[in-house]
Design an enzyme around this catalytic site. Structure first.
Site, short mmCIF file in Angstrom:
data_model
loop_
_atom_site.label_atom_id
_atom_site.label_comp_id
_atom_site.label_asym_id
_atom_site.label_seq_id
_atom_site.Cartn_x
_atom_site.Cartn_y
_atom_site.Cartn_z
N ASN A 114 -53.20 21.28 139.72
CA ASN A 114 -54.24 20.96 140.69
C ASN A 114 -54.96 22.27 141.00
O ASN A 114 -54.42 23.13 141.69
CB ASN A 114 -53.61 20.37 141.96
CG ASN A 114 -54.64 20.13 143.05
OD1 ASN A 114 -55.84 20.29 142.84
ND2 ASN A 114 -54.16 19.75 144.24
N TRP A 115 -56.16 22.39 140.47
CA TRP A 115 -56.90 23.67 140.63
C TRP A 115 -57.52 23.79 142.02
O TRP A 115 -58.08 24.83 142.36
CB TRP A 115 -57.98 23.79 139.56
CG TRP A 115 -57.47 23.95 138.16
CD1 TRP A 115 -56.15 23.93 137.75
CD2 TRP A 115 -58.24 24.16 136.97
NE1 TRP A 115 -56.07 24.12 136.39
CE2 TRP A 115 -57.33 24.26 135.88
CE3 TRP A 115 -59.60 24.26 136.71
CZ2 TRP A 115 -57.76 24.46 134.57
CZ3 TRP A 115 -60.02 24.47 135.40
CH2 TRP A 115 -59.11 24.57 134.34
N LYS A 116 -57.48 22.72 142.80
CA LYS A 116 -58.07 22.72 144.15
C LYS A 116 -59.52 23.24 144.07
O LYS A 116 -60.19 22.96 143.10
CB LYS A 116 -57.18 23.52 145.12
CG LYS A 116 -55.72 23.03 145.05
CD LYS A 116 -54.86 23.51 146.16
CE LYS A 116 -53.45 22.96 146.00
NZ LYS A 116 -52.56 23.32 147.08
N HIS A 165 -53.97 13.79 148.57
CA HIS A 165 -53.34 15.12 148.71
C HIS A 165 -53.26 15.47 150.20
O HIS A 165 -54.15 15.12 150.97
CB HIS A 165 -54.14 16.16 147.95
CG HIS A 165 -53.43 17.46 147.81
ND1 HIS A 165 -53.39 18.39 148.83
CD2 HIS A 165 -52.69 17.98 146.80
CE1 HIS A 165 -52.65 19.42 148.44
NE2 HIS A 165 -52.22 19.20 147.21
N GLU A 205 -53.90 18.09 151.69
CA GLU A 205 -55.08 18.82 152.19
C GLU A 205 -56.21 17.86 152.53
O GLU A 205 -56.99 18.10 153.44
CB GLU A 205 -55.51 19.88 151.15
CG GLU A 205 -54.52 21.05 151.14
CD GLU A 205 -54.37 21.75 149.80
OE1 GLU A 205 -55.22 21.55 148.90
OE2 GLU A 205 -53.39 22.51 149.65
N GLU A 248 -44.92 16.00 147.73
CA GLU A 248 -45.32 17.37 148.04
C GLU A 248 -45.05 17.64 149.52
O GLU A 248 -45.89 17.31 150.38
CB GLU A 248 -46.81 17.58 147.76
CG GLU A 248 -47.21 17.39 146.31
CD GLU A 248 -48.48 18.17 145.98
OE1 GLU A 248 -48.43 18.93 145.03
OE2 GLU A 248 -49.49 18.04 146.69
N GLY A 286 -48.39 26.07 148.91
CA GLY A 286 -49.09 27.35 149.05
C GLY A 286 -48.37 28.35 149.92
O GLY A 286 -48.93 29.38 150.29
N SER A 289 -45.27 25.02 145.77
CA SER A 289 -44.75 26.32 145.34
C SER A 289 -43.87 26.23 144.10
O SER A 289 -42.96 27.04 143.93
CB SER A 289 -44.01 27.02 146.49
OG SER A 289 -44.91 27.28 147.56
N GLY A 294 -50.13 23.95 142.08
CA GLY A 294 -51.37 24.56 142.54
C GLY A 294 -51.52 25.96 141.98
O GLY A 294 -51.95 26.16 140.84
N GLY A 295 -51.13 26.96 142.77
CA GLY A 295 -51.35 28.37 142.43
C GLY A 295 -50.93 28.74 141.01
O GLY A 295 -51.69 29.39 140.27
#
Ligand code: 13P
Length: 262
Positions: free
Chosen positions: A10-12, A103, A105, A175, A181, A222, A243-244
């Protein structure tokens, strides 16, 4: 029933079209000339989910490889006065096959609710997209001992009126919000416990055991090159939503390799 592992990035809100195309090149380079991940046998499926304006460039760059491309949201209407939203038909036109829905977010910052997640899921399925539906508790909810109750409410809400047949195109991503994150990953046991709970819940929600047995449940929060192997070794963890670390080609490749061994 063997469930094929899915490793999803997920590149957000990162990577415009040029940077996104370069990232795909770099991911492919990690695997040499051969197909980056491959769709056969025990090998994991690999999905990347860039931002809307990056989708077409990434689809073009992924062509000829086994990389799958997905979006990060979908509106329930086919078209109309919904400023800032995007429809299933528009996503299909870009060439995507998957979409992330609900998600945390989106829930936290943009007012997403269980009811809108359900509407978006129905739109994804109507448009022939595979949906990755996200659920997960906040730190306060975990500390209050309500993790399972929160996750149950989210899963039941998201899957309202969804048939066993539709579930073939639904992936669930657990999640925990406190792990996203933050570098604070759920332990293998904490994650496995919730995944097993979700699978048990699917068993009670759908009379066909094929749903609980066949639905992939990903872990997200994470996940990285160092902790992926332990998480992916858990019996009810069928992949990751990352993500990251998905923005770092070498780390993403390490996670995919860990999944290949899981
Ligand atoms: P991080 O891997 O950066 O914690 O993000 C997880 C996530 O939100 C994936 O959807």
């Amino acid at each position: 029933m063997a469930r094929q592992i899915l490793i999803a990035g997920n590149w957000k809100m990162n990577k415009g079209a040029a940077d996104g195309a370069q990232l795909i090149k770099d991911i492919k380079a990690q695997f040499g000339a051969s197909c980056s991940c491959c769709c056969s046998g025990k090998k994991p499926e690999v999905l990347v989910c860039p931002t809307f304006t990056t989708l077409s460039a990434v689809v073009a760059e992924a062509q000829g490889s086994c990389l799958l491309v997905g979006a990060q949201n979908i509106h329930w209407a086919d078209q109309g006065a919904f400023t800032g939203e995007i429809s299933g038909a528009m996503l299909k036109e870009c060439g995507v096959t998957h979409v992330i829905i609900g998600h945390s977010e989106r829930r936290q910052y943009f007012g997403e609710t269980d009811a809108t997640v359900n509407q978006r899921l129905k739109a994804a399925l109507k448009n022939g997209l595979t949906a990755v539906v996200c659920v997960g508790e906040t730190l306060a909810e975990r500390e209050a001992g309500t993790t399972n109750a929160v996750v149950e409410r989210q899963v039941r809400g998201a899957l309202a009126d969804i048939s066993a047949d539709d579930m073939k195109n639904v992936v669930i991503a657990y999640e925990p919000v406190w792990a996203i994150g933050t570098g604070k990953v759920a332990s293998d046991e904490q994650a496995q416990d919730v995944h097993a709970f979700i699978r048990g819940l699917l068993k009670t929600m759908f009379s066909c055991p094929c749903v609980a047995d066949g639905t992939r449940i990903l872990y997200g929060g994470s996940m990285n090159a160092a902790n992926a192997a332990g998480l992916l070794a858990q019996p009810d963890i069928d992949g990751g939503l990352i993500g990251g670390a998905s923005l770092k080609p070498a780390d993403f490749a390490t996670i995919i390799k860990a999944a290949t061994k899981a």
